[in-house]
Design an enzyme around this catalytic site. Structure first.
Site, PDB file in Angstrom:
ATOM      1  N   SER A  11       0.978  -1.448  -0.463  1.00 16.78           N
ATOM      2  CA  SER A  11      -0.031   0.593   0.114  1.00 16.78           C
ATOM      3  C   SER A  11       1.040   1.286  -0.424  1.00 16.78           C
ATOM      4  O   SER A  11       1.493   1.444   0.444  1.00 16.78           O
ATOM      5  CB  SER A  11      -1.540  -0.177   1.509  1.00 16.78           C
ATOM      6  OG  SER A  11      -1.581   1.347   1.597  1.00 16.78           O
ATOM      7  N   HIS A  35      -0.740  -1.943  -4.780  1.00 18.00           N
ATOM      8  CA  HIS A  35      -2.443  -0.849  -4.190  1.00 18.00           C
ATOM      9  C   HIS A  35      -1.884   0.523  -3.576  1.00 18.00           C
ATOM     10  O   HIS A  35      -1.156   0.671  -2.826  1.00 18.00           O
ATOM     11  CB  HIS A  35      -2.349  -2.066  -2.514  1.00 18.00           C
ATOM     12  CG  HIS A  35      -4.073  -1.103  -1.790  1.00 18.00           C
ATOM     13  ND1 HIS A  35      -5.084  -2.294  -2.064  1.00 18.00           N
ATOM     14  CD2 HIS A  35      -4.199  -0.690  -1.068  1.00 18.00           C
ATOM     15  CE1 HIS A  35      -5.720  -2.071  -1.480  1.00 18.00           C
ATOM     16  NE2 HIS A  35      -5.483  -1.454  -0.486  1.00 18.00           N
ATOM     17  N   ASP A  37      -4.909   3.561  -2.516  1.00 23.41           N
ATOM     18  CA  ASP A  37      -6.026   4.316  -1.510  1.00 23.41           C
ATOM     19  C   ASP A  37      -6.662   4.949  -1.331  1.00 23.41           C
ATOM     20  O   ASP A  37      -5.491   6.173  -1.436  1.00 23.41           O
ATOM     21  CB  ASP A  37      -5.355   3.576   0.190  1.00 23.41           C
ATOM     22  CG  ASP A  37      -5.245   1.795   0.481  1.00 23.41           C
ATOM     23  OD1 ASP A  37      -5.675   1.393   0.458  1.00 23.41           O
ATOM     24  OD2 ASP A  37      -4.117   1.968   0.416  1.00 23.41           O
ATOM     25  N   MET A  39      -9.049   8.543  -0.612  1.00 28.66           N
ATOM     26  CA  MET A  39      -9.732   8.257   0.378  1.00 28.66           C
ATOM     27  C   MET A  39      -9.788   9.960   0.404  1.00 28.66           C
ATOM     28  O   MET A  39      -9.595  10.693  -0.401  1.00 28.66           O
ATOM     29  CB  MET A  39      -8.988   8.568   1.410  1.00 28.66           C
ATOM     30  CG  MET A  39      -8.713   7.218   2.177  1.00 28.66           C
ATOM     31  SD  MET A  39      -7.966   7.413   3.824  1.00 28.66           S
ATOM     32  CE  MET A  39      -6.736   5.971   3.709  1.00 28.66           C
ATOM     33  N   HIS A  68      -7.976   1.197  -4.784  1.00 26.45           N
ATOM     34  CA  HIS A  68      -8.978   1.173  -3.430  1.00 26.45           C
ATOM     35  C   HIS A  68      -9.653   2.475  -3.085  1.00 26.45           C
ATOM     36  O   HIS A  68      -9.464   2.948  -2.643  1.00 26.45           O
ATOM     37  CB  HIS A  68      -8.207   0.339  -2.761  1.00 26.45           C
ATOM     38  CG  HIS A  68      -9.222   0.457  -0.885  1.00 26.45           C
ATOM     39  ND1 HIS A  68      -8.862  -0.372   0.018  1.00 26.45           N
ATOM     40  CD2 HIS A  68     -10.531  -0.057  -0.949  1.00 26.45           C
ATOM     41  CE1 HIS A  68      -9.477  -0.321   1.313  1.00 26.45           C
ATOM     42  NE2 HIS A  68     -10.937  -0.535   0.304  1.00 26.45           N
ATOM     43  N   MET A  70     -11.847   5.121  -1.685  1.00 25.30           N
ATOM     44  CA  MET A  70     -12.884   5.185  -0.348  1.00 25.30           C
ATOM     45  C   MET A  70     -13.909   6.043  -0.099  1.00 25.30           C
ATOM     46  O   MET A  70     -13.152   7.213   0.322  1.00 25.30           O
ATOM     47  CB  MET A  70     -12.067   4.639   1.024  1.00 25.30           C
ATOM     48  CG  MET A  70     -10.929   3.266   1.218  1.00 25.30           C
ATOM     49  SD  MET A  70      -9.489   2.800   2.286  1.00 25.30           S
ATOM     50  CE  MET A  70      -8.551   3.259   1.161  1.00 25.30           C
ATOM     51  N   MET A 139     -11.550  -5.946   4.353  1.00 30.21           N
ATOM     52  CA  MET A 139     -10.716  -4.671   5.050  1.00 30.21           C
ATOM     53  C   MET A 139     -10.449  -5.711   6.204  1.00 30.21           C
ATOM     54  O   MET A 139     -11.774  -7.105   7.356  1.00 30.21           O
ATOM     55  CB  MET A 139     -11.140  -4.018   5.824  1.00 30.21           C
ATOM     56  CG  MET A 139     -11.506  -2.848   4.562  1.00 30.21           C
ATOM     57  SD  MET A 139     -10.059  -2.372   3.656  1.00 30.21           S
ATOM     58  CE  MET A 139      -8.966  -1.656   5.170  1.00 30.21           C
ATOM     59  N   ASP A 177      -6.914  -6.440   3.564  1.00 28.33           N
ATOM     60  CA  ASP A 177      -6.010  -5.356   3.321  1.00 28.33           C
ATOM     61  C   ASP A 177      -6.425  -4.905   4.804  1.00 28.33           C
ATOM     62  O   ASP A 177      -7.492  -4.466   5.809  1.00 28.33           O
ATOM     63  CB  ASP A 177      -7.142  -4.408   2.668  1.00 28.33           C
ATOM     64  CG  ASP A 177      -6.484  -3.098   2.536  1.00 28.33           C
ATOM     65  OD1 ASP A 177      -5.503  -2.573   2.854  1.00 28.33           O
ATOM     66  OD2 ASP A 177      -6.942  -2.235   1.960  1.00 28.33           O
TER      67      ASP A 177
HETATM   68  C1  DX5 Z   1      -6.828   1.201   5.055  1.00 28.15           C
HETATM   69  C2  DX5 Z   1      -5.847   1.011   3.581  1.00 28.15           C
HETATM   70  C3  DX5 Z   1      -5.632  -0.178   3.874  1.00 28.15           C
HETATM   71  C4  DX5 Z   1      -3.951   1.004   4.380  1.00 28.15           C
HETATM   72  C5  DX5 Z   1      -3.279  -0.085   4.369  1.00 28.15           C
HETATM   73  O1  DX5 Z   1      -7.675   2.241   5.045  1.00 28.15           O
HETATM   74  O2  DX5 Z   1      -7.133   0.476   2.792  1.00 28.15           O
HETATM   75  O3  DX5 Z   1      -4.649  -0.516   2.426  1.00 28.15           O
HETATM   76  O4  DX5 Z   1      -3.329   1.555   3.683  1.00 28.15           O
HETATM   77  O5  DX5 Z   1      -2.024  -0.230   5.823  1.00 28.15           O
HETATM   78  P1  DX5 Z   1      -1.417  -1.207   7.221  1.00 28.15           P
HETATM   79  O6  DX5 Z   1      -0.739  -2.497   6.336  1.00 28.15           O
HETATM   80  O7  DX5 Z   1      -0.014  -0.125   7.596  1.00 28.15           O
HETATM   81  O8  DX5 Z   1      -2.034  -1.132   7.867  1.00 28.15           O
HETATM   82 ZN    ZN Z   2      -6.526  -0.363   0.630  1.00 31.66          ZN
END
Ligand code: DX5
Ligand code: ZN
Length: 217
Positions: A11, A35, A37, A39, A68, A70, A139, A177
């Protein structure tokens, strides 16, 4: 025993944004997917990064991008991620009123389609959509922040979902994840996961390459 080779998906949320090229190269050399993320500060309380960063990573990535979302209204941005060359696009089941339509749209745009649920949503809520998905992200922390503690319940959730995927004879992969590290990777793969996301465990390590290799073996 896991039957397939796992895909390791670092990530980039945990990467060093002042030296992003260096961390992109680490993934190119030692992992299988990027990956990313996204948000929006609405669907989750945090804001991560957006198109300029995805575009920069895409320009140097030699491994597929696993995005991903969010965000609310994920359907609005499907074409835009497709144009950036994203291979896998996922969104949260409760982020839209029309998940089936969005999944079809993602596939029509030439990407693999994924559906994501937080730890408090029953895995059964995914069952009506499994045939429209190429992968599911379970998750193992609440979406929104990197560096959280892995929720142990996840093992049972993987096994339950895996059994249903097999019952429906579907080629759907399970991605996990949140809080994933070499300490739980083997057990996750044995439970039925095939894609492992890890942020902090990789990028906050002294030797990220060895962590990625350790998770694969
Ligand atoms: C959380 C994200 C994850 C996160 C994982 O909302 O979707 O992908 O970045 O990070 P770690 O491995 O540090 O939990
Ligand atoms: Zn993620």
């Amino acid at each position: 025993m896991p039957t397939v080779n796992p895909l390791i998906a670092p990530s980039m949320l945990a990467a060093d944004f002042l030296h992003l090229a260096k961390d992109v190269e680490l993934v190119n050399e030692h992992a299988d997917l990027f990956h990313l993320d996204i948000m929006d500060g609405v669907f989750v309380p945090n804001i991560s990064y957006g198109f300029p960063v995805v575009e920069a990573i895409a320009s140097a990535a030699r491994k597929p991008l696993d995005v991903h979302l969010m965000i609310v209204q994920p359907e609005k941005y499907i074409e835009r991620f497709a144009r950036l060359g994203v291979s896998m696009l996922s969104f949260h089941l409760n982020a839209t009123d029309k998940p089936a339509q969005a999944l079809l749209h993602i596939r029509e745009a030439g990407m693999k389609a994924g559906l994501v649920i937080n730890p408090d949503m029953p895995v059964e809520s995914l069952y009506p959509y499994l045939h429209l998905c190429d992968y599911i992200i379970l998750m193992s922390v609440y979406a929104g922040f990197g560096g959280q503690k892995f929720i142990e319940d996840t093992f049972d959730r993987i096994r339950t979902l895996k059994a249903e995927i097999e019952r429906q004879s579907l080629p759907v992969k399970i991605e996990v994840d949140g809080g994933v590290s070499p300490a739980n990777a083997k057990a996750l793969l044995e439970a039925g996961a095939e894609i492992l996301v890890a942020g902090s465990a990789v990028f906050k390590a002294e030797d990220p390459a060895s962590v990625m290799n350790a998770m694969r073996n």
